[in-house]
Design a protein around this motif. Sequence first.
Motif, PDB file in Angstrom:
ATOM      1  N   HIS A   1       0.851  -1.203   0.000  1.00  0.00           N
ATOM      2  CA  HIS A   1       0.000   0.000   0.000  1.00  0.00           C
ATOM      3  C   HIS A   1       0.882   1.247   0.000  1.00  0.00           C
ATOM      4  O   HIS A   1       1.754   1.379   0.861  1.00  0.00           O
ATOM      5  CB  HIS A   1      -0.906   0.034   1.232  1.00  0.00           C
ATOM      6  CG  HIS A   1      -1.744  -1.197   1.374  1.00  0.00           C
ATOM      7  ND1 HIS A   1      -1.277  -2.345   1.955  1.00  0.00           N
ATOM      8  CD2 HIS A   1      -3.021  -1.445   0.985  1.00  0.00           C
ATOM      9  CE1 HIS A   1      -2.231  -3.255   1.928  1.00  0.00           C
ATOM     10  NE2 HIS A   1      -3.294  -2.747   1.343  1.00  0.00           N
ATOM     11  N   ILE A   2       0.622   2.105  -0.972  1.00  0.00           N
ATOM     12  CA  ILE A   2       1.321   3.398  -1.058  1.00  0.00           C
ATOM     13  C   ILE A   2       0.247   4.409  -1.460  1.00  0.00           C
ATOM     14  O   ILE A   2      -0.538   4.117  -2.373  1.00  0.00           O
ATOM     15  CB  ILE A   2       2.438   3.369  -2.141  1.00  0.00           C
ATOM     16  CG1 ILE A   2       3.430   2.231  -1.850  1.00  0.00           C
ATOM     17  CG2 ILE A   2       3.168   4.723  -2.224  1.00  0.00           C
ATOM     18  CD1 ILE A   2       4.516   2.057  -2.894  1.00  0.00           C
ATOM     19  N   PRO A   3       0.182   5.560  -0.790  1.00  0.00           N
ATOM     20  CA  PRO A   3      -0.849   6.521  -1.225  1.00  0.00           C
ATOM     21  C   PRO A   3      -0.629   6.853  -2.708  1.00  0.00           C
ATOM     22  O   PRO A   3       0.510   6.946  -3.153  1.00  0.00           O
ATOM     23  CB  PRO A   3      -0.588   7.762  -0.356  1.00  0.00           C
ATOM     24  CG  PRO A   3       0.328   7.332   0.728  1.00  0.00           C
ATOM     25  CD  PRO A   3       1.045   6.103   0.260  1.00  0.00           C
ATOM     26  N   SER A   4      -1.732   6.990  -3.424  1.00  0.00           N
ATOM     27  CA  SER A   4      -1.606   7.273  -4.848  1.00  0.00           C
ATOM     28  C   SER A   4      -1.407   8.773  -5.061  1.00  0.00           C
ATOM     29  O   SER A   4      -2.251   9.576  -4.677  1.00  0.00           O
ATOM     30  CB  SER A   4      -2.868   6.790  -5.569  1.00  0.00           C
ATOM     31  OG  SER A   4      -2.840   7.269  -6.887  1.00  0.00           O
ATOM     32  N   GLY A   5      -0.304   9.124  -5.678  1.00  0.00           N
ATOM     33  CA  GLY A   5       0.030  10.534  -5.908  1.00  0.00           C
ATOM     34  C   GLY A   5      -0.817  11.157  -6.990  1.00  0.00           C
ATOM     35  O   GLY A   5      -0.896  12.376  -7.096  1.00  0.00           O
ATOM     36  N   ASN A   6      -1.434  10.313  -7.823  1.00  0.00           N
ATOM     37  CA  ASN A   6      -2.261  10.877  -8.896  1.00  0.00           C
ATOM     38  C   ASN A   6      -3.722  10.430  -8.789  1.00  0.00           C
ATOM     39  O   ASN A   6      -4.415  10.313  -9.789  1.00  0.00           O
ATOM     40  CB  ASN A   6      -1.678  10.570 -10.280  1.00  0.00           C
ATOM     41  CG  ASN A   6      -1.638   9.079 -10.569  1.00  0.00           C
ATOM     42  OD1 ASN A   6      -1.786   8.278  -9.654  1.00  0.00           O
ATOM     43  ND2 ASN A   6      -1.439   8.713 -11.820  1.00  0.00           N
ATOM     44  N   ALA A   7      -4.161  10.198  -7.545  1.00  0.00           N
ATOM     45  CA  ALA A   7      -5.575   9.843  -7.347  1.00  0.00           C
ATOM     46  C   ALA A   7      -6.448  11.001  -7.811  1.00  0.00           C
ATOM     47  O   ALA A   7      -6.097  12.168  -7.577  1.00  0.00           O
ATOM     48  CB  ALA A   7      -5.827   9.565  -5.869  1.00  0.00           C
ATOM     49  N   PRO A   8      -7.586  10.708  -8.456  1.00  0.00           N
ATOM     50  CA  PRO A   8      -8.444  11.801  -8.932  1.00  0.00           C
ATOM     51  C   PRO A   8      -8.959  12.669  -7.785  1.00  0.00           C
ATOM     52  O   PRO A   8      -9.148  13.868  -7.947  1.00  0.00           O
ATOM     53  CB  PRO A   8      -9.593  11.085  -9.648  1.00  0.00           C
ATOM     54  CG  PRO A   8      -9.435   9.629  -9.363  1.00  0.00           C
ATOM     55  CD  PRO A   8      -8.060   9.388  -8.848  1.00  0.00           C
ATOM     56  N   ASN A   9      -9.154  12.051  -6.622  1.00  0.00           N
ATOM     57  CA  ASN A   9      -9.629  12.817  -5.470  1.00  0.00           C
ATOM     58  C   ASN A   9      -8.687  12.559  -4.278  1.00  0.00           C
ATOM     59  O   ASN A   9      -8.881  11.612  -3.510  1.00  0.00           O
ATOM     60  CB  ASN A   9     -11.072  12.400  -5.140  1.00  0.00           C
ATOM     61  CG  ASN A   9     -11.657  13.246  -4.031  1.00  0.00           C
ATOM     62  OD1 ASN A   9     -10.923  13.795  -3.196  1.00  0.00           O
ATOM     63  ND2 ASN A   9     -12.964  13.354  -4.016  1.00  0.00           N
ATOM     64  N   PRO A  10      -7.651  13.392  -4.144  1.00  0.00           N
ATOM     65  CA  PRO A  10      -6.640  13.147  -3.110  1.00  0.00           C
ATOM     66  C   PRO A  10      -7.204  13.111  -1.689  1.00  0.00           C
ATOM     67  O   PRO A  10      -6.722  12.351  -0.847  1.00  0.00           O
ATOM     68  CB  PRO A  10      -5.661  14.314  -3.283  1.00  0.00           C
ATOM     69  CG  PRO A  10      -5.864  14.794  -4.678  1.00  0.00           C
ATOM     70  CD  PRO A  10      -7.303  14.541  -4.991  1.00  0.00           C
ATOM     71  N   THR A  11      -8.245  13.916  -1.424  1.00  0.00           N
ATOM     72  CA  THR A  11      -8.836  13.908  -0.073  1.00  0.00           C
ATOM     73  C   THR A  11      -9.449  12.540   0.220  1.00  0.00           C
ATOM     74  O   THR A  11      -9.252  11.969   1.295  1.00  0.00           O
ATOM     75  CB  THR A  11      -9.905  15.014   0.044  1.00  0.00           C
ATOM     76  OG1 THR A  11      -9.285  16.242  -0.338  1.00  0.00           O
ATOM     77  CG2 THR A  11     -10.430  15.150   1.455  1.00  0.00           C
ATOM     78  N   GLN A  12     -10.155  11.999  -0.758  1.00  0.00           N
ATOM     79  CA  GLN A  12     -10.729  10.651  -0.616  1.00  0.00           C
ATOM     80  C   GLN A  12      -9.618   9.614  -0.455  1.00  0.00           C
ATOM     81  O   GLN A  12      -9.741   8.658   0.300  1.00  0.00           O
ATOM     82  CB  GLN A  12     -11.570  10.293  -1.861  1.00  0.00           C
ATOM     83  CG  GLN A  12     -12.939  10.914  -1.877  1.00  0.00           C
ATOM     84  CD  GLN A  12     -13.780  10.508  -0.666  1.00  0.00           C
ATOM     85  OE1 GLN A  12     -13.693   9.385  -0.164  1.00  0.00           O
ATOM     86  NE2 GLN A  12     -14.569  11.447  -0.154  1.00  0.00           N
TER      87      GLN A  12
END
Length: 246
Positions: A100-111
């Motif tokens: 698990h790594i936070p996604s740097g290009n998630a469409p909704n970073p807050t989510q």
Amino acid sequence: MKIKPVNSYNEMSKLAAEIVARKIKDKPNAVLGLATGSTPLGMYRELISMYKEGKLDFSKVRTFNLDEYLGLPPSHPQSYSYYMHENFFKHVNIKKENIHIPSGNAPNPTQECLKYERQIEEIGGIDLQILGIGVNGHVGFNEPDINLKALTHIIQLADETVKANSRFFKNIDEVPKMAITMGMGTIMRSKQIILLAWGLEKKEAVIKAITGPITTKVPASLLQLHKDVTLIIDKRIYEKLKEDRK
Ligand code: PGA
């Protein structure tokens, strides 16, 4: 806080890898909190050697990384996702679904932050968290400030951090200015923590973290409140600490 002074970067890396290996032997499906940067590279190399020698099995290990630059896709050579795959994951038998790594290009970073925090909680928390420390006393990307956020969140990087990390980029303008990071609460809920610090440029931050007041201006100082923290630090920093205490 337990302090283990070391004479070399290699000694620090070996000691850290031994602690991680012990944890995995005790609990094969351990949840590891992982860090990036120059500091843990040697530890990853040691862990890879142990795996290649048949001494360590990562098949059940679960991992959560501390942070990721906002705006960089996993394929970007300076993303922490890329770093982790190149320097560790692709060399051991860890399962993709356990990383698990936070996604740097998630469409909704807050989510993405909320989702990440929930995943850590659902898995039962982090068993062993590896930390480096920034020259300004940050851990993960929890930057010094008048207040800190407890949970995984979006943060603006401090100027010192952008400057320090520019060594990995072609120029300072390419360094992302925002990131997703576990919060200090996320980190402090880890059952066990090891913090690694090598090099005299970390001296002030480490000394403040250990002996200074607990303050959001030095996020690493909050670790004084944790019951199972081991600091594996450059012996030269330790000597300075002892001198200051005289
Ligand atoms: P470094 O970074 O390991 O590259 O020194 C540590 C940090 O900024 O937390």
